[in-house]
Motif scaffolding. Structure first.
Motif, mmCIF file in Angstrom:
data_model
loop_
_atom_site.group_PDB
_atom_site.id
_atom_site.type_symbol
_atom_site.label_atom_id
_atom_site.label_comp_id
_atom_site.label_asym_id
_atom_site.label_seq_id
_atom_site.Cartn_x
_atom_site.Cartn_y
_atom_site.Cartn_z
ATOM 1 N N TYR A 215 0.812 -1.222 0.000
ATOM 2 C CA TYR A 215 0.000 0.000 0.000
ATOM 3 C C TYR A 215 0.844 1.269 0.000
ATOM 4 O O TYR A 215 0.297 2.373 -0.036
ATOM 5 N N GLY A 216 2.174 1.113 0.061
ATOM 6 C CA GLY A 216 3.048 2.275 0.021
ATOM 7 C C GLY A 216 3.015 3.131 1.272
ATOM 8 O O GLY A 216 3.387 4.305 1.235
ATOM 9 N N VAL A 217 2.570 2.540 2.407
ATOM 10 C CA VAL A 217 2.478 3.316 3.647
ATOM 11 C C VAL A 217 3.166 2.565 4.780
ATOM 12 O O VAL A 217 3.462 1.365 4.675
ATOM 13 N N GLN A 218 3.415 3.277 5.864
ATOM 14 C CA GLN A 218 3.918 2.680 7.096
ATOM 15 C C GLN A 218 3.064 3.173 8.249
ATOM 16 O O GLN A 218 2.533 4.289 8.216
ATOM 17 N N THR A 219 2.900 2.321 9.266
ATOM 18 C CA THR A 219 2.062 2.679 10.413
ATOM 19 C C THR A 219 2.892 2.701 11.687
ATOM 20 O O THR A 219 3.829 1.917 11.860
ATOM 21 N N TYR B 47 7.519 11.512 2.504
ATOM 22 C CA TYR B 47 6.854 12.232 3.595
ATOM 23 C C TYR B 47 7.714 13.421 4.023
ATOM 24 O O TYR B 47 8.941 13.425 3.847
ATOM 25 N N ASN B 48 7.063 14.420 4.589
ATOM 26 C CA ASN B 48 7.749 15.640 5.008
ATOM 27 C C ASN B 48 7.487 15.867 6.493
ATOM 28 O O ASN B 48 6.407 16.317 6.883
ATOM 29 N N ARG C 133 2.490 13.039 8.564
ATOM 30 C CA ARG C 133 1.467 11.988 8.620
ATOM 31 C C ARG C 133 0.359 12.217 7.595
ATOM 32 O O ARG C 133 0.125 13.348 7.167
ATOM 33 N N ILE C 134 -0.309 11.125 7.234
ATOM 34 C CA ILE C 134 -1.503 11.186 6.393
ATOM 35 C C ILE C 134 -2.663 10.573 7.170
ATOM 36 O O ILE C 134 -2.463 9.838 8.147
ATOM 37 N N ASP C 135 -3.870 10.869 6.741
ATOM 38 C CA ASP C 135 -5.065 10.403 7.444
ATOM 39 C C ASP C 135 -5.237 8.887 7.251
ATOM 40 O O ASP C 135 -5.430 8.415 6.121
#
Length: 310
Positions: free
Chosen positions: A92-96, A142-143, A151-153
């Motif tokens: 998904y191209g994200v990290q949590t 990410y910045n 962060r993103i929602d």
């Protein structure tokens, strides 16, 4: 792709983008304009869940652990998060991120599965009470200097079509698509609204979801503040100086008096306590001493008064 799941079954206490201005729940505005805005953010940059210390925390999707441990104040991404875990989800191209944990149950390099218990919740790091903070960033691009700290929602990932539990809710028993009313109802929560009624946040944009989460968070902080106030009040009551009555002189406090009574109970003559005539005599003497200077007015005989009891 196996999709996403929730990290815990506990309720959301602070949604993405939420804001609050009362830090300790005492009804006084501590941060005009909101706490997060006071530190240069546009709002809460994750989702908080009302976990207790020791609750199991699950990985929200398949991935690889890149960090597990005490983030302290040195970790570029997780600084302030206390005991924390960071997991990449390449599909998904994200990290949590999972913050404020009491303990971590995985190590960097471990492969984890969606729904796997990876930690226990806690209140480590910059946390005023036990809870789980779930945050999300892109794996690349990410910045950390932006107004969400990079962060993103995570809401669309956890509560949208990528979560099979929520995607299945739109399908009927025979596989037919049901009415969109439930989906529309959920959408109402994220419709932009404007605050009214005065106050430092009057006229600022928000969402119903953020307002409800902010209210729930403030209820929690108020509850904790009440506990502290009650404890402080009881302590003050027990230690307040009082003047002795009945011919005694000097001052004491309630706590000392209670301790004195407790200590002297052991010195009393048990036979005297159990002797009804002795008890009656002691009560009569005490009553005589207390009433010797009191004038009693009989309420059922207007105008009639008795001489002071002797």
């Amino acid at each position: 792709m196996t999709g996403f799941t929730l990290p815990t079954s506990r309720p959301v206490t602070q949604a993405w983008g939420a804001e609050f201005d009362d830090w300790d729940g005492d009804g006084v505005v501590d941060y005009p304009g909101g706490f997060y805005h006071s530190i240069g953010w546009d709002g809460h940059n994750g989702i908080d869940y009302g976990c207790f210390v020791g609750d199991p925390v699950e990985a929200v999707a398949d991935g690889v652990v890149t960090f597990a441990g005490d983030a302290g104040n040195w970790h570029a991404i997780l600084s302030g998060g206390g005991n924390a875990i960071l997991i990449e989800h390449p599909e998904y191209g994200v990290q949590t991120e999972y913050l404020h944990l009491s303990e971590w149950l995985v190590q960097a390099g471990d492969t984890v599965r969606r729904g796997q218990v990876i930690a226990r919740s806690g209140k480590t790091g910059a946390a005023t009470a036990a809870h789980l903070h779930l945050g999300m960033l892109k794996i690349r691009g990410y910045n950390l200097a932006d107004r969400w700290r990079g962060r993103i929602d995570p809401t669309p990932y956890l509560y949208g079509s990528l979560n099979p539990d929520y995607a299945a809710a739109a399908v009927g028993p025979q596989g037919t698509i049901t009415s969109q009313s439930e989906e529309d109802d959920m959408g109402i929560l994220d419709e932009p609204i404007t605050r009214e009624g005065g106050g430092p946040l009057n006229g600022k944009p928000t969402t119903l979801r953020a307002v409800v989460a902010n209210f729930d968070a403030n209820v929690h902080y108020t509850r904790e503040a009440i506990k502290g106030t009650v404890a402080a009040t009881v302590t003050a009551l027990l230690t307040t100086k009082i003047s002795r009555a009945g011919g005694a002189t000097g001052q004491t406090d309630l706590l000392s008096t209670l301790a004195y009574l407790d200590a002297n109970l052991d010195k009393l003559d048990a036979k005297q306590i159990l002797d009804p005539s002795a008890v009656q005599a002691a009560v009569s003497a005490a009553a005589d001493a207390a009433l010797k200077d009191i004038t009693i007015t009989l309420s059922n005989a207007p105008g009639a008064a008795a001489e002071g009891a002797k």
